[in-house]
Design a protein around this motif. Sequence first.
Motif, mmCIF file in Angstrom:
data_model
loop_
_atom_site.group_PDB
_atom_site.id
_atom_site.type_symbol
_atom_site.label_atom_id
_atom_site.label_comp_id
_atom_site.label_asym_id
_atom_site.label_seq_id
_atom_site.Cartn_x
_atom_site.Cartn_y
_atom_site.Cartn_z
ATOM 1 N N VAL A 124 0.833 -0.992 0.088
ATOM 2 C CA VAL A 124 -0.194 0.095 -0.091
ATOM 3 C C VAL A 124 0.935 1.222 0.030
ATOM 4 N N THR A 125 2.073 1.065 0.454
ATOM 5 C CA THR A 125 2.959 2.322 0.502
ATOM 6 C C THR A 125 3.155 2.762 -0.716
ATOM 7 N N GLU A 126 3.605 1.718 -1.710
ATOM 8 C CA GLU A 126 3.956 2.010 -3.054
ATOM 9 C C GLU A 126 2.697 2.728 -3.738
ATOM 10 N N MET A 127 1.589 2.216 -3.386
ATOM 11 C CA MET A 127 0.348 2.626 -4.000
ATOM 12 C C MET A 127 0.093 3.979 -3.755
ATOM 13 N N SER A 128 0.222 4.387 -2.530
ATOM 14 C CA SER A 128 0.031 5.683 -1.805
ATOM 15 C C SER A 128 1.123 6.629 -2.748
ATOM 16 N N ARG A 129 2.182 6.255 -2.831
ATOM 17 C CA ARG A 129 3.129 7.241 -3.652
ATOM 18 C C ARG A 129 2.578 7.676 -4.858
ATOM 19 N N HIS A 130 2.101 6.760 -5.554
ATOM 20 C CA HIS A 130 1.398 6.882 -6.992
ATOM 21 C C HIS A 130 0.222 7.934 -6.910
ATOM 22 N N VAL A 131 -0.521 7.647 -5.748
ATOM 23 C CA VAL A 131 -1.895 8.336 -5.514
ATOM 24 C C VAL A 131 -1.496 10.012 -5.224
ATOM 25 N N TYR A 132 -0.773 10.021 -4.239
ATOM 26 C CA TYR A 132 -0.188 11.162 -3.552
ATOM 27 C C TYR A 132 0.396 12.267 -4.614
ATOM 28 N N THR A 133 1.238 11.509 -5.487
ATOM 29 C CA THR A 133 2.056 12.272 -6.674
ATOM 30 C C THR A 133 0.882 12.724 -7.546
ATOM 31 N N LEU A 134 -0.154 12.228 -8.024
ATOM 32 C CA LEU A 134 -1.085 12.349 -8.646
ATOM 33 C C LEU A 134 -2.117 13.652 -8.025
ATOM 34 N N ILE A 135 -2.213 13.554 -7.003
ATOM 35 C CA ILE A 135 -2.838 14.697 -6.236
ATOM 36 C C ILE A 135 -2.268 16.102 -6.072
ATOM 37 N N LEU A 136 -1.060 15.846 -6.082
ATOM 38 C CA LEU A 136 -0.095 17.038 -5.798
ATOM 39 C C LEU A 136 -0.286 17.776 -7.177
ATOM 40 N N THR A 137 -0.374 17.171 -8.250
ATOM 41 C CA THR A 137 -0.540 17.905 -9.601
ATOM 42 C C THR A 137 -1.905 18.916 -9.777
ATOM 43 N N GLU A 160 -8.051 3.683 16.924
ATOM 44 C CA GLU A 160 -6.709 4.021 16.923
ATOM 45 C C GLU A 160 -5.786 4.079 15.894
ATOM 46 N N LEU A 161 -4.987 5.186 15.624
ATOM 47 C CA LEU A 161 -4.187 5.655 14.573
ATOM 48 C C LEU A 161 -2.920 4.697 14.437
ATOM 49 N N ARG A 162 -3.068 4.091 13.184
ATOM 50 C CA ARG A 162 -1.983 3.015 12.925
ATOM 51 C C ARG A 162 -0.616 3.841 12.386
ATOM 52 N N TYR A 163 -1.034 4.700 11.477
ATOM 53 C CA TYR A 163 0.046 5.557 10.881
ATOM 54 C C TYR A 163 -0.267 6.673 10.067
ATOM 55 N N LEU A 164 0.490 7.503 9.815
ATOM 56 C CA LEU A 164 0.079 8.980 9.199
ATOM 57 C C LEU A 164 1.200 9.227 8.014
ATOM 58 N N ALA A 224 4.863 18.865 -2.580
ATOM 59 C CA ALA A 224 5.420 18.923 -3.693
ATOM 60 C C ALA A 224 7.038 19.043 -3.528
ATOM 61 N N GLY A 225 7.821 18.131 -4.375
ATOM 62 C CA GLY A 225 9.205 18.276 -4.114
ATOM 63 C C GLY A 225 9.953 17.489 -2.861
ATOM 64 N N GLU A 226 9.039 16.924 -1.994
ATOM 65 C CA GLU A 226 9.478 16.165 -0.874
ATOM 66 C C GLU A 226 9.175 14.616 -0.911
ATOM 67 N N PRO A 227 9.861 13.959 -0.415
ATOM 68 C CA PRO A 227 9.677 12.640 -0.596
ATOM 69 C C PRO A 227 8.378 12.044 0.240
ATOM 70 N N LEU A 228 7.771 11.114 0.186
ATOM 71 C CA LEU A 228 6.828 10.380 1.117
ATOM 72 C C LEU A 228 7.576 10.237 2.272
ATOM 73 N N THR A 229 6.844 10.586 3.353
ATOM 74 C CA THR A 229 7.276 10.187 4.891
ATOM 75 C C THR A 229 5.960 9.417 5.510
ATOM 76 N N THR A 230 6.444 8.495 6.413
ATOM 77 C CA THR A 230 5.347 7.935 7.215
ATOM 78 C C THR A 230 5.764 7.867 8.742
ATOM 79 N N THR A 231 4.640 8.179 9.538
ATOM 80 C CA THR A 231 4.962 8.169 11.115
ATOM 81 C C THR A 231 3.905 7.064 11.683
ATOM 82 N N ALA A 232 4.517 6.468 12.225
ATOM 83 C CA ALA A 232 3.656 5.357 13.228
ATOM 84 C C ALA A 232 3.087 5.848 14.312
ATOM 85 N N GLY A 233 1.870 5.684 14.444
ATOM 86 C CA GLY A 233 0.983 6.281 15.730
ATOM 87 C C GLY A 233 0.773 7.882 15.416
#
Length: 590
Positions: free
Chosen positions: A29-42, A58-62, A67-76
């Motif tokens: 899903v992380t790889e898929m999110s990268r595609h989706v977020y890249t498209l939204i940012l356009t 319970e929040l699992r991750y955020l 634009a111009g920054e890599p995708l980051t993930t925070t657990a919890g």
Amino acid sequence: MNEPTAPGDRQWPARLHGLWQASQDVADVTEMSRHVYTLILTEPGVLAVTGTRWRHGELRYLRRATAGEPLTTTAGPPRATAAFPPRPAPGPDSRPVVHLHDLGAGHGALAPEGDVLRDAGARWALEARFGLGDGDGDWAAICVGLAGRPEPDADLVPRLVQLSEVLVASHRRVTQSREHERRQTEDAFLAEASLQMDSSLDVQETLGRVARLAVPAVAEGCVVHLFQRSGRLTPVASAHVAAVAQPWLDGLARDDRWLAALLGRAVDQGEDVRLSGAGLDGGPFGPGAAGPGTAVRAVTVNALRARGKAIGTLTFTYQRDLEDVATPRMLRDLALRAALAIDTTTAYEQRRRHVELLQFQLLPRALPTWPGVALHSAYEVADDSLDVGGDFYDAVVDRDGRLALVIGDVCGRGAEAAAMTGLARNTLRTLLEDGTSPANALERLNATLLDQSANRFVTALVALLTPTGGAEYAVEVVTAGHPRPLVRRAGGQVEEIPGAGVFLGVVPDIGVEPARLTMSPGDTLVMFTDGLTEARSAEGTMFEELLPAAVAECAERPDPAAELIARASKFRTTGNDDTAVLVARLEGRP
């Protein structure tokens, strides 16, 4: 996904189609999110994108992207927003719903994403909230941060719905693929575990294999408890991935009351126990514990049940992420297989002890003491069929003071063979004690077997030792279809004693021909059953070929009979038969 596309953007359908194609190839899903977020940012006006994953509130991750920054993930949840109002969870199969949030109004109903979007300069946010269809309280949300308030009919609203549906479909495909792979891996492990556990009929070896197989493949720690006759659960095997933690785990398995109560709950309530987080409070595991227990993040306990009864428990301790803990299906299956293997080996061991006890009841409790002769005997139950064999031996002193040695073998195994063994040994013992000659004793036993219409034959050998008045002994040997004995002379030479005679219980005339010889101090007479000679190596060589040399070497050992059986057992790969050995070593009369 039938929302209209704005006439001003003819490229959106092609982009969405490309996203669908990408969703069929992504591995997570992380790889898929990268595609989706890249498209939204356009999209015009979008400053940042966040994605959150929730389970039972319970929040699992955020995840965040600008634009111009890599995708980051925070657990919890981030520390600054560790407490935030809960949002209504969408149904598992409900369509995505888009909500508008004013980020200038504080955290409000959009925490923790609001802080992230405000940091990117956003004043407004659109949130698409959707269930993941797992049926276990899983849902997610995509939020886009905007500089200005979007129009009610903005293209971004239906596009967020479309992108959310792509994420749901991708999530389901990835989840199903992972579940399939995981099930295949678990099934392969279970199959291998069964082979390993079922390959031994030794109780301790089986228990050890259960623990060693599971660590670290299933968990970092494993303990097997079994019910003892007292009704108390007792640890019988354990393993830990860290050798330094092994004594700690052994001590807990033996003495910890919290763990003992947990095991009792699994057995008494007939349920599989699975604890993590707050469920570990008050016990020796989890963040509140000390020592190696601090690293434990989850504990599972499964009752071991076999053939309708509880025989013990199987406990695992985990230091890995909860997503990597074995599935309940796999743990139940492993516990079932382990229980059956343990119960089978335990029953086998009990039956084997009963067979050995009955077998040795057919043998003399002690050999007589006779001046100038040291007697040694040994018996090995080598067959795995759990039936009593027919090998026997005896030694009696007759009314004239002579020593009669007997060894024999009833063909086959089981109750009938045991009954005939007792008949043969007791008949020969009675006749020889009364002074009957070896040849007559065998002939009378043959007549008894024929009268009873026995359907099994018997081989037997009798050696009668008579003092001559000096240092020597006169020996008379009579055989009826039995392997010929060997004599090891004091000088080291080994001789085979000749003899003739057919099996007992087959024909009236057994044709016995006594062989006579003289033995002196230092000589050794070795009598044995065919289990000794027919032991066969992997190359096909029979121990019979090595027997003379073995007799020459073993005759002067403290227990030559046991030594000969030990050598044959070490040599044997096939030829699994009971073995009896009776040895008389002449030491000279006092």
